[in-house]
Design a protein around this motif. Structure first.
Motif: not given
Length: 283
Positions: A110-130
């Motif tokens: 897997x491409x494993x997140x270290x800072x997880x997508x589900x922690x972030x409160x905006x679409x832009x912040x979530x996109x950056x987590x990828x």
């Protein structure tokens, strides 16, 4: 006068070992981790995103750590957003240092997140987590199992206490390390949590395999293992003392707990039918 001069030199000397950062808001006391293992220092680059920071290694082509300031409000707002995958190579990194999507293709990891997508409160912040700068090659059972449980436990703690500092990353321990494409596969992954409310810190540590086991260790013990001083802005006793951390639950365990007691499934219906048939045959 001499005593004052010695004190001043000591302060200057201790300050010189602290790392500088362009995004202090993600670190306890504004101080990012410091590399203590010289082998980790080459080709490192800090990246500041909207909701987290990364120290990236061009040698491993992974983060050495990803850091977040996680709050109750952000966790609540993040829970309102559905996941939208947008994995991408990090253009802010030199080509020779960054992971590419092709490194992970058909790798079995897997491409494993270290800072997880589900922690972030905006679409832009979530996109950056990828960004692949925030990813490590992770065994799927690990990523979707105990690691997902650890991520959820961190959000639970942030919700309970109001805010926490979180640092997550890989460990590369031993001489028999694997690669997928140009990316080094970690032997372990870890997550450090510091609670300002408790003024205590602790860490989860797991092997990067199909295990469901995890360890809770002191920050100072983890630091010796991975070659990073993780909370240099905090007193040594905080790093030595440890902290009681929530028990992580896998997604499968959470699904079992969230099933309503009165939910009627096909299996329940089949069981009732068989019971009725058995009673009819007895008469």
């Amino acid at each position: 006068m001499l005593r004052s001069l010695v004190f001043s030199l000591a302060v200057l000397g201790s300050a010189s070992v602290l790392a500088s950062t362009a995004c202090p808001q993600y670190f306890a006391a504004g101080q990012p981790p410091v590399i203590t293992n010289p082998k980790l220092k080459p080709r490192t680059q800090e990246l500041c995103f909207r909701a987290y920071a990364v120290l990236h290694s061009g040698v491993t082509r992974t983060p050495l750590y990803s850091a977040e300031y996680l709050t109750r409000k952000n966790v609540k707002n993040a829970g309102k957003l559905s996941r939208q995958d947008s994995f991408h190579a990090e253009e802010a990194l030199p080509e020779r240092d960054r992971a590419e999507l092709s490194d992970y293709e058909r790798s079995g990891y897997d491409r494993g997140h270290m800072a997880p997508n589900a922690d972030f409160a905006t679409r832009k912040a979530q996109a950056e987590s990828f960004s692949l700068a925030n990813m490590v090659p992770q065994v799927h059972e690990n990523n979707a199992g105990v690691w997902a449980g650890i991520e959820s436990a961190a959000r639970q703690l942030a919700t309970t206490e109001g805010d926490i500092y979180v640092i997550s990353g890989p460990a590369f321990i031993g001489g028999n390390l694997k690669k997928i494409g140009n990316v080094l596969v970690p032997t372990h992954v870890w997550k450090v949590i510091y609670s300002p409310a408790q003024q205590r810190a602790g860490a989860y540590l797991i092997t990067n395999d199909a295990t469901r086991d995890y360890a809770v260790v002191t920050v100072s013990k983890l630091e010796k293992m991975i070659g990073l001083s993780l909370l240099p802005g905090l007193p040594q006793q905080v790093r030595d003392a440890g902290m009681a951390l929530p028990k992580p639950e896998s997604r499968q365990d959470r699904r079992k707990k969230t099933r309503p007691e009165d939910e009627f499934t096909l299996r329940d219906f089949t069981s009732l039918v068989m019971d009725a048939l058995n009673r009819a045959l007895k008469h």
